[in-house]
Enzyme design. Structure first.
Site, PDB file in Angstrom:
ATOM      1  N   TYR A   1       0.746  -1.242  -0.192  1.00 19.83           N
ATOM      2  CA  TYR A   1      -0.024  -0.190  -0.093  1.00 19.83           C
ATOM      3  C   TYR A   1       0.959   1.181  -0.009  1.00 19.83           C
ATOM      4  CZ  TYR A   1      -3.143   3.574   1.556  1.00 19.83           C
ATOM      5  OH  TYR A   1      -3.856   4.712   1.383  1.00 19.83           O
TER       6      TYR A   1
ATOM      7  N   LYS B   1       1.257   4.149  -3.096  1.00 20.89           N
ATOM      8  CA  LYS B   1       1.022   5.421  -2.916  1.00 20.89           C
ATOM      9  C   LYS B   1       1.937   6.365  -3.062  1.00 20.89           C
ATOM     10  CE  LYS B   1      -2.839   6.437  -1.588  1.00 20.89           C
ATOM     11  NZ  LYS B   1      -4.061   6.788  -2.301  1.00 20.89           N
TER      12      LYS B   1
END
Length: 449
Positions: A228, A232
């Site tokens: 994640y 990002k």
């Protein structure tokens, strides 16, 4: 005593010492004394909890007035996106378009339209963004991009594509379509996880962790490396480059540490799960209410209108009002407001640490075994067997997020964007519990594989 016996005894002694130090490291870091020095002094007595109120909070006082521009909220059916849409409605906007793979559950308002959109498809995004609003005759001029998959528990390379397709490729598609629109601005929702330190537990007392993070500080030596935050960070770079190299007005917000509200991952899962294992009680963080996170997006939009040369292509940390809280106090407050009994099962962090690595190894071996078989049918094996259930979240990547003191200083956003958080942690907890128990929010949570 023979030499082999001496070596065996020494090895056993060192192993016991090391495991004991690891057990301590899983409860605190070298920076914990400093990080926890300003922890919330709210001691969760019955009277103090009962006196918590959020009724006087007026979000309209801290956001700019309506612009009557065209707004596209990508991921507007999701957790944060829903509250951005609600704030836009509250301040009187009349042209709001939700772009999402799923329709919104509860929003039914004449100012809001929905376009089913797959952000992994450039054509789908382009079609949804370029369509004109009937009232203005033109496409959206403000894009809030909140869509993401949050697979915080995965860190292996074979899992990365699940995060990359939505978080990176999806953002690339949004920016590509936005560049075709006249006078558009894009505010991108990232995460504080992109710059928070990633713990190295096996280094025990030699694991260097900063006591807090703020905009402008040097990045920690070790960043979170789960799928994640990695995805990002890549998406953030695309957003920055779109401003720097192509003149698009863009901005990045990094909420943290956790966004609190109905249907979040922390309060809602605690309130709705039958039993909750707990091993992270002393760890402390600053958190942000979903209403404040939504307001920050509208403030960034306003800043891009007023002074794009100062804020375009920038990234801002944002968090909530008040002191940091530890997880134990958060769960105590949730339990107090809950109308049903909540059961917390306390487990030793060292046991959880070992189990997390076993589950991660099992999933990796399963994927390797199934991969050749799946190729025969022209596909890939699933990353997670359905029968594993919530146990999938028990992986080392999860512990990297949980077992860390995350104190965020958002003074730059307050100064430059005019960000003024209205909610403290106690108010966010009570509001979330009230909304779920009253039926105003679905009894659901954001912990989904």
């Amino acid at each position: 005593m023979s030499l082999p016996q001496i070596l065996l005894g020494l090895s056993a002694t060192l192993s016991v010492w090391y495991l004991s130090r690891l057990a301590v490291r899983l409860r605190r870091s070298t920076a914990s004394h400093s990080s926890r020095s300003n922890v919330n002094t709210f001691r969760n007595t019955l009277e103090e909890l009962e006196n918590v109120s959020y009724k006087g909070i007026d979000m309209l006082k801290v956001i700019p007035p309506a612009t009557f521009a065209g707004y596209a909220v990508i991921g507007g059916s999701g957790f944060l996106g829903t509250y951005i849409v609600r704030l836009l409605i509250m301040r009187g906007e009349t042209n709001i378009r939700i772009l999402d793979i799923n329709p919104p559950d509860t929003l039914d308002h004449p100012a809001v339209s929905f376009v089913k959109t797959d952000i992994t498809s450039l054509e789908s995004v382009r079609s949804a963004l370029t369509a004109p609003f009937p009232a203005t005759g033109g496409p959206p001029t403000v894009i809030f991009h909140t869509a993401a998959v949050i697979r915080f528990w995965e860190r292996a390379a074979y899992c990365f594509d699940a995060s990359y397709r939505v978080n990176v490729k999806g953002t690339e598609n949004v920016l590509s379509a936005a560049k075709e629109l006249p006078s558009v601005m894009v505010v991108y929702t990232s995460s504080a996880d992109t710059i928070l330190p990633g713990p190295k537990f096996l280094r025990i007392d030699w694991d260097s962790i900063p006591a807090s993070v703020r905009d402008g500080n040097a990045l920690p030596r070790h960043l979170h490396e789960t799928c994640y935050p990695r995805s990002k960070r890549m998406a953030e770079q695309l957003v920055m480059n779109a401003s720097l190299n192509e003149g698009l007005k863009t901005g990045i917000l990094r909420p943290g540490n956790t966004i609190l509200g109905p249907n979040d991952r922390l309060i809602s899962s605690t309130l709705t799960m039958q039993q909750l294992p707990a091993w992270d009680q002393p760890w402390t963080s600053t958190n942000i209410c979903v209403w404040d996170a939504a307001a920050a997006h509208l403030l960034y939009e306003d800043a891009l209108r007023r002074s794009p040369e100062e804020v375009s292509g920038e990234a801002f940390l944002i968090t909530g009002r008040g002191s940091p809280w530890n997880i134990e106090d958060i769960r105590t407050a949730i339990k107090h407001y809950a109308t049903r009994e909540l059961v917390f099962i306390e487990l030793p962090p060292l046991l959880i640490f070992l189990m997390a690595h076993i589950i991660e190894l099992f999933l990796f071996l399963r994927y390797i075994v199934l991969y050749p078989l799946a190729l025969v049918s022209g596909g890939r094996p699933s990353l997670v067997p359905p029968w594993l259930g919530p146990a999938v979240f028990l992986q080392p990547g999860t512990l990297d997020v949980q077992l860390c003191d995350n104190i965020i200083d958002d003074s730059r956003a307050r100064k430059v964007l005019g960000y003024q958080p209205q909610w403290d942690t106690a108010q966010a907890i009570r509001y979330s519990v009230d909304e779920i128990q009253s039926g105003n929010a679905a009894a659901d949570h954001g912990l989904k594989a």
